[in-house]
Structures are given as structure tokens and as C-alpha cells.
Design a protein around this motif. Structure first.
Motif, PDB file in Angstrom:
ATOM      1  N   ASP A 577      71.318-102.827 -22.439  1.00 17.91           N
ATOM      2  CA  ASP A 577      71.201-103.702 -21.284  1.00 17.91           C
ATOM      3  C   ASP A 577      69.949-104.560 -21.429  1.00 17.91           C
ATOM      4  OD1 ASP A 577      68.979-102.083 -20.437  1.00 17.91           O
ATOM      5  OD2 ASP A 577      70.404-100.707 -19.503  1.00 17.91           O
ATOM      6  N   LEU A 578      69.740-105.430 -20.468  1.00 19.81           N
ATOM      7  CA  LEU A 578      68.639-106.390 -20.514  1.00 19.81           C
ATOM      8  C   LEU A 578      67.286-105.704 -20.585  1.00 19.81           C
ATOM      9  CD1 LEU A 578      68.142-109.519 -20.246  1.00 19.81           C
ATOM     10  CD2 LEU A 578      67.775-109.102 -17.820  1.00 19.81           C
ATOM     11  N   SER A 579      67.058-104.759 -19.720  1.00 20.25           N
ATOM     12  CA  SER A 579      65.745-104.098 -19.664  1.00 20.25           C
ATOM     13  C   SER A 579      65.470-103.313 -20.938  1.00 20.25           C
ATOM     14  CB  SER A 579      65.666-103.179 -18.438  1.00 20.25           C
ATOM     15  OG  SER A 579      66.677-102.176 -18.498  1.00 20.25           O
ATOM     16  N   SER A 580      66.480-102.698 -21.504  1.00 20.80           N
ATOM     17  CA  SER A 580      66.291-101.929 -22.736  1.00 20.80           C
ATOM     18  C   SER A 580      65.877-102.840 -23.888  1.00 20.80           C
ATOM     19  CB  SER A 580      67.578-101.190 -23.108  1.00 20.80           C
ATOM     20  OG  SER A 580      67.929-100.249 -22.121  1.00 20.80           O
ATOM     21  N   PHE A 581      66.489-104.022 -23.953  1.00 16.88           N
ATOM     22  CA  PHE A 581      66.149-104.941 -25.040  1.00 16.88           C
ATOM     23  C   PHE A 581      64.686-105.358 -24.957  1.00 16.88           C
ATOM     24  CE2 PHE A 581      65.460-109.135 -26.818  1.00 16.88           C
ATOM     25  CZ  PHE A 581      66.006-109.013 -28.085  1.00 16.88           C
ATOM     26  N   PHE A 582      64.258-105.808 -23.778  1.00 17.64           N
ATOM     27  CA  PHE A 582      62.897-106.333 -23.684  1.00 17.64           C
ATOM     28  C   PHE A 582      61.845-105.230 -23.719  1.00 17.64           C
ATOM     29  CE2 PHE A 582      65.203-110.101 -22.358  1.00 17.64           C
ATOM     30  CZ  PHE A 582      64.545-111.067 -23.102  1.00 17.64           C
ATOM     31  N   TYR A 623      78.251-105.225 -17.915  1.00 13.82           N
ATOM     32  CA  TYR A 623      78.650-106.386 -18.701  1.00 13.82           C
ATOM     33  C   TYR A 623      80.120-106.289 -19.088  1.00 13.82           C
ATOM     34  CZ  TYR A 623      73.575-106.342 -19.157  1.00 13.82           C
ATOM     35  OH  TYR A 623      72.238-106.277 -18.890  1.00 13.82           O
ATOM     36  N   ASN A 624      80.690-107.460 -19.428  1.00 13.52           N
ATOM     37  CA  ASN A 624      82.067-107.511 -19.908  1.00 13.52           C
ATOM     38  C   ASN A 624      82.188-108.652 -20.918  1.00 13.52           C
ATOM     39  OD1 ASN A 624      82.348-109.965 -18.365  1.00 13.52           O
ATOM     40  ND2 ASN A 624      82.772-108.696 -16.545  1.00 13.52           N
ATOM     41  N   ASN A 625      83.409-108.977 -21.321  1.00 14.93           N
ATOM     42  CA  ASN A 625      83.595-110.011 -22.336  1.00 14.93           C
ATOM     43  C   ASN A 625      83.199-111.399 -21.860  1.00 14.93           C
ATOM     44  OD1 ASN A 625      84.516-108.242 -24.271  1.00 14.93           O
ATOM     45  ND2 ASN A 625      86.678-108.527 -23.776  1.00 14.93           N
ATOM     46  N   GLN A 626      83.242-111.606 -20.558  1.00 13.51           N
ATOM     47  CA  GLN A 626      82.849-112.898 -20.010  1.00 13.51           C
ATOM     48  C   GLN A 626      81.345-112.964 -19.736  1.00 13.51           C
ATOM     49  OE1 GLN A 626      85.833-111.315 -18.921  1.00 13.51           O
ATOM     50  NE2 GLN A 626      86.742-112.689 -20.460  1.00 13.51           N
ATOM     51  N   HIS A 627      80.793-111.870 -19.300  1.00 17.39           N
ATOM     52  CA  HIS A 627      79.354-111.783 -19.024  1.00 17.39           C
ATOM     53  C   HIS A 627      78.777-110.719 -19.941  1.00 17.39           C
ATOM     54  CE1 HIS A 627      75.526-111.658 -17.035  1.00 17.39           C
ATOM     55  NE2 HIS A 627      75.693-110.400 -16.658  1.00 17.39           N
ATOM     56  N   THR A 628      78.281-111.159 -21.089  1.00 17.55           N
ATOM     57  CA  THR A 628      77.827-110.224 -22.108  1.00 17.55           C
ATOM     58  C   THR A 628      76.335-109.955 -22.002  1.00 17.55           C
ATOM     59  OG1 THR A 628      77.362-111.956 -23.721  1.00 17.55           O
ATOM     60  CG2 THR A 628      79.605-111.080 -23.677  1.00 17.55           C
ATOM     61  N   VAL A 629      75.914-108.844 -22.581  1.00 17.46           N
ATOM     62  CA  VAL A 629      74.493-108.516 -22.597  1.00 17.46           C
ATOM     63  C   VAL A 629      73.728-109.560 -23.401  1.00 17.46           C
ATOM     64  CG1 VAL A 629      74.630-107.020 -24.645  1.00 17.46           C
ATOM     65  CG2 VAL A 629      72.825-106.644 -22.946  1.00 17.46           C
ATOM     66  N   MET A 630      74.332-110.098 -24.464  1.00 14.48           N
ATOM     67  CA  MET A 630      73.633-111.083 -25.286  1.00 14.48           C
ATOM     68  C   MET A 630      73.333-112.347 -24.498  1.00 14.48           C
ATOM     69  SD  MET A 630      72.143-111.945 -28.017  1.00 14.48           S
ATOM     70  CE  MET A 630      72.570-110.768 -29.283  1.00 14.48           C
ATOM     71  N   SER A 631      74.287-112.804 -23.706  1.00 11.96           N
ATOM     72  CA  SER A 631      74.039-114.010 -22.912  1.00 11.96           C
ATOM     73  C   SER A 631      72.943-113.762 -21.886  1.00 11.96           C
ATOM     74  CB  SER A 631      75.328-114.471 -22.223  1.00 11.96           C
ATOM     75  OG  SER A 631      75.809-113.490 -21.325  1.00 11.96           O
TER      76      SER A 631
END
Length: 723
Positions: A577-582, A623-631
Motif C-alpha cells: 500500500d501507499l504507506s508501506s512504500f514510502f 486497490y483494484n485494476n482501475q485504482h492501483t497502488v502504483m498510481s
């Protein structure tokens, strides 16, 4: 009045055609039809000509060869012969094409995809010679080359000379890939022992076919053409060659997506998409992207109940349609275990397309794409050696001196404009036919290979599919670094080095980047960079910093830039997820800042910013295919002031640790096409010693080709999305 309408149409056509058969040309390449009328008109003068053609048979100015012959008062156009899809190229694949009388010219139009596929004695009775002007797409299974072979056979049987007007292989002349057809599997979608991608022009194919036919064959070559050219490089306008090959995207996609006959694995959108029932689109994309096939990215996309991927061709010069097709089919089988069609008394279309029943056996055995490649490698190499006897073009723009006459495929008139095969040519490891240069003629200037086309190439419907490959170029010796390394005086044949101080030298920039360090290999890399006075950018994995702080300090002190590459480089952790990445990225950056005193402002995503593997590990609740973690990560990175850096050149060392300095250099040579800005991806982890060993030769190669070296900074945003 109605009886005069065809006559009026004819008059109108003839008034639009310039007199004399000669015309100005603004393209880089003159086609065989141009050269015929400009230089070698005598070979048809006074003859009754039968023309094998369709809508693709036009000059570089777009004028139909039919019309040019009708306008020529010294020639009689006596009959037309059409391949699959008919004279206008609009009949659907596999559909019967009827013969008829031409409504304007009043001559017979004989179908070679109707009651017969080989011209009969009666069809050839009223002509003196057979002229062929057809645009192929570079695949063994495209039936226009089958029609050529059948016509050559008929011409031999009926004692008629045959002349082939040469045209470009649109996917280039260096890709030779795929299983070689076995004699037991000859058919109209495979008339000779060719691999899926043969890497030959239709004129070269005619010479190859003639080794077994012994027809009275003449090839009218192109002018200005080189072996490395894609269709995009020729300056010619693509005419849809068949209903499902409307553009170059279809041409390139044909062999990559069209191999699944009878398996349930299908293509769509004119060969831009491949998939089937029971396939997880995300997993399929991950497998294909993970293979690091050159010049293409696979985007997961579902069509109705079928899972699949859309091909996004990022660099057609690197893209290998044939190899991509083998990988796409193999991974599809791994995901849905489709039933492999089997030949018995009757050969199934799947085996006819493959040219063998062995590919189906390999799929059932669970072999990987790489293992399948290894299985057909020996036969492919034997074909390359055989093929070398029939090639016309090399890496220098061809200058026709006289028509090329062939008996049993041995060229009587050798091609002009000799030259050593350059990197692209050596990919197929063949030497063009010996050539003699005319004293009074000067070869045309080399064409730039810096194509800007990014559309996904898609092949059309010529009967079946085939596969092309991008070969590894020849590798120069690996020089050892010295205080002032010497620059070799002889450049590669397909590139012209910039002169010091020239505007070209100033405009072309290379950014050398190294991922996954620091390690002892980093020290070796720094020594080489220092010897060559070159600066680079290092994307550092935080967990590798402890114990290597001195290496990072040295890198900064010597003018290099250090960026972040997360702490763990663990996809499962960082792409949750977003927080884990940063949290992971910041942890790594803090260690870099502690070691160097400088906080990184540039970073590189593990796997690159376009990776789809991140979707495998993203939290499904968020997240899903339309709203991805990468975006989500990209949006947040921009808010935090980070600049991410991708790449457009790679030495291939990410695929495994079992590679050599020679292959690392060859990978880079194959991808450098005179781009003004390149970001080179390499790795300096402990297992990447071959990268360090290849570095001196990489630096010299880039210098020879006019590149200066710079480091990457956050304010230099143009390199952020260069991939």
C-alpha cells in the motif's frame, strides 16, 4: 452511353500518370518498381507481361504498377494474377477469390486463391514473362510469399521468365526467429523450410526459393535500402496489405499474437491483443513483463470472458515479434492449460503454423519459453547460414547496377555498395552476398534509425502467423580502463560518430545508472568511471548501505549522484500500500543521508514505473485494476517532490546473473539508435561483476557514437519518464 464509361475512366487514370514511367521520389528508398522503370526498363520492353499484384503494388509515389504498365506504350499488360484477398485486398482471410475480366483494361484477372493456387498453363499462355509486385510482412505464414513460390514453380514448368520487384521486409532484415519448418509440414502457410520470421525481402526470398526450383529468375532490387531498415525508416507510405493488416502496428503484432490456431488463444484488435478463457490478465501481464522482452510492454486487459494483454510496442527496432509470440503462447498455456491440437493423418493448422509438431509437445511437457528457444536454436542457426547465400542487402544503402539474375538461387549480378555487416546485421550472423561497387555511382546517405513510432505493430491476415526476433549484435573486444583510454577510430557500420565539438556531440546525452548497490562491485565500477572521467547515477538499496558507507561517500566526492531505490527492494513489502512504500523508501533514504550527508531527491521504482507486478501484491481492500497502488504512489511521490527515473536502454543484467560482458555490451549496442537522450540501466549488486567488466567497452561505444555523460538531478525532469 454506358459502354463508354470504362473508356472515360481509363482516360482519366492515364491523364493522372506522369508520362514515360519515370517520376520524382522523396522517400529514402526507391522500390523495385521504381528501379524497373528508371533504370532497367529494357527487361520488359516489347514484352507481353503478366503481373502478379494487388493493392500493395504501387511505386514509392503511390502509383499503381498496373497503371504504369498500361501507360507504357512499349509494353503490353496481358493479364493480372491476384493472391489471397483479391486485387483490392479486401476479401476476408481464407475466402474464395474468383477470376474475372478487368472492367477498365479488358484483360483477365486470374485468381490464385480460388479454383487453383498455381497459375495454370492456360493462364500463362498469353504472356512472355511474369512480373511480381507484392508487399510481404516478413512472416513465413503470410500467403503472399506462398503465391510467389507457386508462381515461380509454374514459370519454371511453362518456360516463362519471372521478374520480382523487390520491396522492404517491414519488420526488418535482421530478425530471424522461431522454429524452422519441417518438410512434412509444408503447406500454403509454409511453402519452404523457413523459420517463423525469415528476415528477408521478397526478392531475397525468391532467390532462396529458387535453389530448389531453378526458374529463370530476375530480381529488380531496391535503391537506398539497408538490412537494418524497418518500414518506418524507408519513408514509404504503408498500404494495408490485407483486411486485418491495416497499419504497421498490425504488421508487428501478427507473429506476436497470431500463433494460437485451434488452441483457444486468440488475437483481437488487428493483432494488438492476445488472450483466452481462463487466463488471469494480471498474472499474464506479469509473466510477459517479467520476461523483459525488448521493445514491448504488456498491459493487462480483459475482453468479455477472456483474460489477456494488450501489446504496447515501445521500440519497434528492438521488438521481436516471433520470440514474443512463443513467450505469449507458452505463458498462456501455463495459465489455462489449453488442449494442444495434434496432427494425425491430417495436419492440424496449429502444427502447420508452427511448421512442426514439436512446439505442441514442448508445451505439454511444461517447457519454459527459454527452453523452447533452445530446442529450435540449432535448426535456426543452420537456416541462418543457408540464408546468407541469398541475401542482397547489407548495412550500406544499396545501389543497383544491373538486374540480379538467378539460376538455382545463385546470383549472377552481385549487389552494389559493399560493407561489413553492422550490429543489426550481425544479429543474424550472416554475410550478405558479395557485392561489387560501381565506379561512377555513389551510395545514398545512411538513413537514421531513430524512429519515433511507438504504435503497437500489428500484422494482417495473410493466412497464418509467424515470429520475428531481435538478434544480439556483434561485440567488440573489452578494453581495460586506462588513465586516458583510446577511442577506436572505426565506428560501427550503422552509426556515424559525432565529431568533437559538433552540435551532434553536444545534443546527445547518456545517463549511466546503476541499481541495487552498494557492493564491492560498486568500487570496481567507480574505478572505471574515474579512469574514463565519466559520471553516473547510483540508485541504492538501503539495506545494502551498512558496511558500505565509504563507497557512497566516495561516489559523492567524485561527482556522482546517489538516489533511492527503497530499503528492502521487496515487492511484497513495498507494493502492499501507499504507506508501506514510502516508509520503506524513507528508511533507505535516511541511511543514504546518514552515510553521505545528502538526502536523495531522485529515486527509481523497483521494477520500473510501468511495472504490473505491483498489482499482485497490492492490498485488495484498498486497490483494484482501475485504482492501483502504483498510481497512488506516483501521485504521492509528485506531492513529496520526488523525481522518479526510468530507462530506455538496458544491458540485460537484471534477467539473471548468468550473463557475460559480451552479451551485456551487445544488448546496449542493439538498443542505441542515435537517440538524443538515453538512460542506461545497469546493476552493481555483488553478483553483477560482468557488468563492471563490460563497462569500459560500453563507455567507448557511447563515446564513439557522440554521447556525452551526465548525472541525473531532480530538476532534469525530462529523463523522469524516458522509459
Amino acid at each position: 452511353m454506358k459502354r463508354f464509361i470504362p473508356f472515360l475512366i481509363l482516360v482519366l487514370i492515364l491523364t493522372l500518370i506522369p508520362p514515360g514511367g519515370s517520376f520524382a521520389n522523396t522517400s529514402a528508398v526507391l522500390l523495385g518498381s521504381d528501379v524497373l522503370f528508371d533504370q532497367f526498363h529494357h527487361v520488359i520492353k516489347g514484352k507481353k507481361v503478366g503481373l502478379v499484384t494487388n493493392q500493395t503494388g504501387v511505386s514509392s509515389q503511390g502509383i499503381s504498377t498496373i497503371d504504369l504498365l498500361c501507360r507504357d506504350k512499349s509494353v503490353t499488360l496481358a493479364a493480372l494474377y491476384t493472391p489471397e484477398h483479391g486485387l483490392d485486398g479486401k476479401t476476408p482471410a481464407g475466402k474464395y477469390v474468383a477470376s474475372y475480366q478487368h472492367p477498365v483494361y479488358g484483360i483477365p484477372v486470374y485468381s490464385l486463391y480460388g479454383s487453383t493456387r498455381k497459375p495454370t498453363k492456360q493462364m500463362l499462355a498469353g504472356i512472355d514473362l511474369l512480373l511480381v509486385d507484392l508487399q510481404d510482412i516478413g512472416a513465413r505464414t503470410y500467403t503472399y510469399i506462398s503465391t510467389l513460390q507457386y508462381c515461380m514453380t509454374a514459370a519454371k514448368e511453362q518456360g516463362k521468365p519471372i521478374i520480382v520487384l523487390d520491396r522492404p521486409n517491414p519488420v526488418g532484415g535482421t530478425i530471424v526467429e522461431g522454429p524452422v519448418l519441417e518438410s512434412a509440414y509444408r503447406s500454403f502457410v509454409g511453402v519452404d523450410t523457413l523459420p517463423m520470421a525469415h528476415g528477408m525481402t521478397i526478392g531475397e526470398l525468391a532467390q532462396f526459393f529458387n535453389r530448389n526450383i531453378d526458374a529463370n529468375l530476375t530480381v529488380i532490387p531496391m535503391k537506398g535500402y539497408t538490412r537494418q531498415m524497418l518500414f518506418q525508416d524507408t519513408g514509404l507510405h504503408w498500404i494495408p496489405s490485407s483486411p486485418r493488416i491495416p497499419d504497421l502496428a498490425a504488421v508487428f503484432g501478427y507473429m506476436a499474437t497470431g500463433l494460437g490456431e485451434g488452441t483457444g488463444i486468440v488475437q483481437a484488435d488487428n493483432f494488438r491483443w492476445i488472450g483466452g478463457e481462463g487466463i488471469d490478465s494480471g498474472k499474464y501481464a506479469d509473466l510477459l513483463n517479467g520476461a523483459l522482452l525488448p521493445g514491448v510492454v504488456f498491459l493487462p486487459e480483459k475482453k468479455d470472458s477472456k483474460g489477456g494483454v494488450r501489446l504496447q510496442i515501445t521500440n519497434p527496432h528492438l521488438f521481436n515479434p516471433a520470440k514474443t509470440g512463443i513467450y505469449a503462447l507458452t505463458y498462456a498455456h501455463q495459465l489455462n492449460h489449453f488442449k494442444v491440437p495434434k496432427s494425425g493423418k491430417t495436419k492440424v493448422m496449429f502444427d502447420l503454423v508452427m511448421g512442426t509438431n514439436k512446439i505442441g509437445q514442448y508445451l505439454e511437457q511444461g517447457l519454459s519459453p527459454k527452453q523452447i528457444e533452445e530446442k529450435y536454436a540449432k535448426d535456426l542457426e543452420a537456416f541462418r547460414k543457408l540464408r546468407s547465400n541469398y541475401l542482397i542487402y547489407n548495412d550500406q544503402p544499396y545501389v543497383p547496377v544491373q538486374p540480379i539474375q538467378s539460376k538455382k538461387g545463385i546470383s549472377q549480378a552481385k549487389p552494389a555498395a559493399p560493407g561489413k555487416p553492422g550490429p543489426a546485421s550481425s544479429q543474424s550472423q550472416t554475410k550478405p552476398t558479395a557485392q561489387t561497387k560501381p565506379a561512377a555511382q555513389t551510395p545514398l546517405p545512411n538513413q537514421s534509425n531513430n524512429s519515433t513510432a511507438t504504435a503497437t505493430p500489428t500484422p494482417g491476415s495473410g493466412g497464418s502467423a509467424g515470429l520475428p526476433e531481435s538478434k544480439q549484435p556483434s561485440v567488440a573486444g573489452q578494453p581495460k580502463p586506462v588513465a586516458k583510454p583510446a577511442v577506436p577510430s572505426v565506428p560501427s557500420a550503422d552509426q556515424t560518430p559525432a565529431k568533437p565539438g559538433s552540435s551532434q556531440m553536444q545534443e546527445k546525452v547518456a545517463y549511466l545508472t546503476f541499481d541495487d548497490g552498494p557492493s564491492p562491485i560498486t568500487t570496481e565500477v567507480l574505478d572505471i568511471l574515474k579512469a574514463y572521467d565519466v559520471k553516473a547515477t547510483f540508485f541504492v538499496v538501503g539495506k545494502s548501505v551498512p558496511g558500505h558507507e565509504a563507497i557512497l561517500k566516495r561516489a559523492i566526492a567524485e561527482g556522482h549522484v546517489v538516489g533511492g531505490h527503497t530499503y528492502s527492494h521487496n515487492y511484497r513489502t513495498i507494493y502492499k500500500d501507499l504507506s508501506s512504500f514510502f516508509a520503506d523508501l524513507e528508511k533507505g533514504n535516511q541511511l543514504i543521508e546518514k552515510a553521505t550527508g545528502i538526502k536523495p531527491t531522485v529515486f527509481r521504482y523497483p521494477g520500473g514505473s510501468t511495472n504490473t507486478v505491483s498489482k499482485t501484491y497490492q492490498n485488495a481492500a484498498l486497490y483494484n485494476n482501475q485504482h492501483t497502488v502504483m498510481s497512488a504512489i506516483k501521485t504521492e511521490a509528485a506531492k513529496r517532490g520526488y523525481t522518479f527515473i526510468d530507462w530506455n536502454i538496458t544491458n540485460g543484467d537484471a534477467r539473471s546473473s548468468k550473463y557475460t560482458p559480451e552479451t551485456a555490451l551487445a544488448n546496449i549496442k542493439a538498443q542505441v539508435r542515435n537517440q538524443k537522450e538515453i538512460v542506461v540501466l545497469m546493476h552493481d549488486a555483488a553478483t553483477k561483476s560482468a557488468t563492471a567488466k563490460s563497462l569500459p567497452a560500453v563507455i567507448q561505444f557511447l563515446k564513439e557514437h557522440g554521447y556525452r555523460f551526465e548525472t541525473i538531478h531532480a530538476e532534469k525532469s525530462t529523463v523522469a519518464t524516458v522509459k
